[in-house]
Scaffold this motif. Sequence first.
Motif, short mmCIF file in Angstrom:
data_model
loop_
_atom_site.label_atom_id
_atom_site.label_comp_id
_atom_site.label_asym_id
_atom_site.label_seq_id
_atom_site.Cartn_x
_atom_site.Cartn_y
_atom_site.Cartn_z
N VAL A 17 0.85 -1.20 0.00
CA VAL A 17 0.00 0.00 0.00
C VAL A 17 0.88 1.25 0.00
O VAL A 17 0.56 2.23 -0.67
N LYS A 18 2.00 1.21 0.73
CA LYS A 18 2.92 2.36 0.76
C LYS A 18 3.47 2.66 -0.63
O LYS A 18 3.63 3.81 -1.01
N THR A 19 3.76 1.63 -1.40
CA THR A 19 4.26 1.84 -2.77
C THR A 19 3.18 2.48 -3.63
O THR A 19 3.46 3.39 -4.41
N ILE A 20 1.94 2.04 -3.47
CA ILE A 20 0.83 2.64 -4.22
C ILE A 20 0.69 4.11 -3.83
O ILE A 20 0.54 4.97 -4.70
N GLU A 21 0.78 4.40 -2.55
CA GLU A 21 0.69 5.79 -2.09
C GLU A 21 1.80 6.63 -2.70
O GLU A 21 1.57 7.79 -3.11
N MET A 22 3.00 6.08 -2.78
CA MET A 22 4.13 6.79 -3.38
C MET A 22 3.86 7.07 -4.86
O MET A 22 4.05 8.20 -5.34
N HIS A 23 3.40 6.06 -5.60
CA HIS A 23 3.11 6.24 -7.02
C HIS A 23 2.02 7.28 -7.24
O HIS A 23 2.13 8.14 -8.13
N LEU A 24 0.97 7.24 -6.43
CA LEU A 24 -0.11 8.21 -6.58
C LEU A 24 0.36 9.62 -6.23
O LEU A 24 -0.01 10.59 -6.90
N GLY A 25 1.18 9.73 -5.21
CA GLY A 25 1.72 11.03 -4.83
C GLY A 25 2.55 11.64 -5.94
O GLY A 25 2.43 12.83 -6.25
#
Length: 54
Positions: A30-38
């Motif tokens: 989920v942290k990686t997804i948050e990074m990509h979206l950011g």
Amino acid sequence: MLTAKEQQVARLAAGGGSNRDIAAQLFLSVKTIEMHLGRAIANSASVPVPNSLT
């Protein structure tokens, strides 16, 4: 310019997927997804919008 993964994550999020759902689908955290979206949001803020779209 977005990476291919950032584009993929942004498309899935735009389609209504939650961060958790996207992470599970792409076998990422989920942290990686948050990074990509950011990064996708930050990059989109710096892209000029053509007058015809405003």
